[in-house]
Design a protein around this motif. Sequence first.
Motif, mmCIF file in Angstrom:
data_model
loop_
_atom_site.group_PDB
_atom_site.id
_atom_site.type_symbol
_atom_site.label_atom_id
_atom_site.label_comp_id
_atom_site.label_asym_id
_atom_site.label_seq_id
_atom_site.Cartn_x
_atom_site.Cartn_y
_atom_site.Cartn_z
ATOM 1 N N GLN A 59 -10.018 4.933 -9.851
ATOM 2 C CA GLN A 59 -10.818 5.918 -10.570
ATOM 3 C C GLN A 59 -10.040 6.568 -11.713
ATOM 4 O OE1 GLN A 59 -11.566 9.618 -8.521
ATOM 5 N NE2 GLN A 59 -13.560 9.810 -9.518
ATOM 6 N N ARG A 60 -8.848 7.026 -11.438
ATOM 7 C CA ARG A 60 -8.099 7.787 -12.438
ATOM 8 C C ARG A 60 -7.614 6.934 -13.593
ATOM 9 N NH1 ARG A 60 -5.847 13.130 -9.795
ATOM 10 N NH2 ARG A 60 -7.647 13.482 -8.465
ATOM 11 N N CYS A 61 -7.424 5.650 -13.350
ATOM 12 C CA CYS A 61 -6.993 4.751 -14.423
ATOM 13 C C CYS A 61 -8.158 3.975 -15.036
ATOM 14 C CB CYS A 61 -5.931 3.769 -13.904
ATOM 15 S SG CYS A 61 -4.371 4.569 -13.484
ATOM 16 N N GLY A 62 -9.380 4.157 -14.528
ATOM 17 C CA GLY A 62 -10.540 3.469 -15.072
ATOM 18 C C GLY A 62 -10.453 1.964 -14.932
ATOM 19 N N ALA A 63 -10.027 1.500 -13.758
ATOM 20 C CA ALA A 63 -9.835 0.071 -13.515
ATOM 21 C C ALA A 63 -10.894 -0.474 -12.563
ATOM 22 C CB ALA A 63 -8.443 -0.175 -12.931
ATOM 23 N N VAL A 64 -11.129 -1.768 -12.630
ATOM 24 C CA VAL A 64 -12.028 -2.433 -11.691
ATOM 25 C C VAL A 64 -11.390 -2.474 -10.308
ATOM 26 C CG1 VAL A 64 -13.175 -4.631 -11.143
ATOM 27 C CG2 VAL A 64 -13.119 -3.799 -13.499
ATOM 28 N N TRP A 65 -10.077 -2.689 -10.255
ATOM 29 C CA TRP A 65 -9.345 -2.821 -8.993
ATOM 30 C C TRP A 65 -8.233 -1.786 -8.923
ATOM 31 C CZ3 TRP A 65 -11.195 -6.213 -5.513
ATOM 32 C CH2 TRP A 65 -12.052 -7.215 -5.983
ATOM 33 N N GLY A 66 -8.054 -1.195 -7.744
ATOM 34 C CA GLY A 66 -6.936 -0.306 -7.464
ATOM 35 C C GLY A 66 -6.144 -0.880 -6.304
ATOM 36 N N LEU A 67 -4.834 -0.885 -6.413
ATOM 37 C CA LEU A 67 -3.953 -1.461 -5.398
ATOM 38 C C LEU A 67 -2.909 -0.431 -5.025
ATOM 39 C CD1 LEU A 67 -3.276 -4.092 -3.862
ATOM 40 C CD2 LEU A 67 -1.880 -4.762 -5.831
ATOM 41 N N ALA A 68 -2.709 -0.207 -3.716
ATOM 42 C CA ALA A 68 -1.821 0.863 -3.278
ATOM 43 C C ALA A 68 -0.902 0.444 -2.140
ATOM 44 C CB ALA A 68 -2.643 2.068 -2.826
ATOM 45 N N THR A 69 0.247 1.125 -2.072
ATOM 46 C CA THR A 69 1.204 0.937 -0.980
ATOM 47 C C THR A 69 1.653 2.288 -0.446
ATOM 48 O OG1 THR A 69 3.168 0.969 -2.431
ATOM 49 C CG2 THR A 69 2.118 -1.183 -2.047
ATOM 50 N N THR A 70 1.819 2.375 0.860
ATOM 51 C CA THR A 70 2.434 3.536 1.490
ATOM 52 C C THR A 70 3.065 3.074 2.800
ATOM 53 O OG1 THR A 70 2.144 5.859 2.156
ATOM 54 C CG2 THR A 70 0.334 4.341 2.708
ATOM 55 N N GLY A 71 4.137 3.709 3.202
ATOM 56 C CA GLY A 71 4.786 3.293 4.441
ATOM 57 C C GLY A 71 6.168 3.882 4.583
ATOM 58 N N VAL A 72 6.913 3.342 5.565
ATOM 59 C CA VAL A 72 8.259 3.809 5.872
ATOM 60 C C VAL A 72 9.228 2.652 5.641
ATOM 61 C CG1 VAL A 72 9.764 4.853 7.602
ATOM 62 C CG2 VAL A 72 7.310 5.363 7.630
ATOM 63 N N ALA A 73 10.061 2.784 4.606
ATOM 64 C CA ALA A 73 11.037 1.742 4.298
ATOM 65 C C ALA A 73 12.359 1.965 5.024
ATOM 66 C CB ALA A 73 11.263 1.664 2.793
ATOM 67 N N GLY A 74 12.567 3.159 5.529
ATOM 68 C CA GLY A 74 13.794 3.445 6.256
ATOM 69 C C GLY A 74 14.845 4.060 5.361
ATOM 70 N N PRO A 75 15.993 4.314 5.897
ATOM 71 C CA PRO A 75 16.531 3.752 7.134
ATOM 72 C C PRO A 75 16.086 4.470 8.412
ATOM 73 C CG PRO A 75 18.211 5.089 6.070
ATOM 74 C CD PRO A 75 17.013 5.087 5.161
ATOM 75 N N GLU A 76 15.455 5.634 8.283
ATOM 76 C CA GLU A 76 15.045 6.415 9.454
ATOM 77 C C GLU A 76 13.524 6.477 9.543
ATOM 78 O OE1 GLU A 76 17.226 7.679 11.644
ATOM 79 O OE2 GLU A 76 18.854 6.829 10.430
ATOM 80 N N PRO A 77 12.977 6.651 10.771
ATOM 81 C CA PRO A 77 11.535 6.891 10.917
ATOM 82 C C PRO A 77 11.135 8.143 10.140
ATOM 83 C CG PRO A 77 12.528 6.421 13.038
ATOM 84 C CD PRO A 77 13.659 6.602 12.068
ATOM 85 N N GLN A 78 9.851 8.248 9.827
ATOM 86 C CA GLN A 78 9.333 9.388 9.074
ATOM 87 C C GLN A 78 8.149 9.981 9.821
ATOM 88 O OE1 GLN A 78 8.323 8.422 4.990
ATOM 89 N NE2 GLN A 78 6.839 10.073 4.911
ATOM 90 N N ASN A 79 8.241 11.239 10.181
ATOM 91 C CA ASN A 79 7.150 11.950 10.872
ATOM 92 C C ASN A 79 6.621 11.155 12.054
ATOM 93 O OD1 ASN A 79 7.300 14.026 8.944
ATOM 94 N ND2 ASN A 79 5.882 12.950 7.596
ATOM 95 N N GLY A 80 7.521 10.575 12.843
ATOM 96 C CA GLY A 80 7.126 9.820 14.024
ATOM 97 C C GLY A 80 6.643 8.411 13.739
#
Length: 182
Positions: A98-119
């Motif tokens: 929506q914010r970039c006015g694109a047909v497709w939006g692609l996203a990533t989120t996660g925990v790369a480490g080295p430690e866990p995050q919020n459980g």
Amino acid sequence: MDDTDARHRRPAGSPAAAVVHRLHDRGETLATVESLTGGLLAAAIVEIAGVSAIYRGGLVVYATELKATLAGVPEDLLAARGPVDPDVAVALAEGGRQRCGAVWGLATTGVAGPEPQNGKPVGLVYVAVAGPDGTQVRRLDLDGGRDRIRSAAVIEALRLLAEQVRVVREGEAVDPAGAGRR
């Protein structure tokens, strides 16, 4: 740029090349929103010659509050579930689209480490794509160190995008503002 020229200049070994080529041929655009990949996804996409015809831009929203203020993830969702969540990944993809006015939006989120995050364990990653037929999210449980997890997240995000781009029927016109088909 002529289609033939763009095809010949794309690196053959790039995991992004096939999907960029398909989006280019269809006249569709792409935006990215990244957390754990910190710009690696955008870098993989922009290494393809001719990508300026389809890549609108992207956001790197590493800090949790920026997921809300820049990418439009609902603050109550972030407060309730934290940044590593399938619904957050979906909101990131939709927000980027929506914010970039694109047909497709692609996203990533996660925990790369080295430690866990919020459980959440190291290697837990969500990739999401928002497009004209809706949104898809995929959970990944990745092994290895930080660099390997981030690189694998990029590859899997591009794979998910490629799968979803194939789902939308060829030859169908799509509204570049993301509102659906014309």
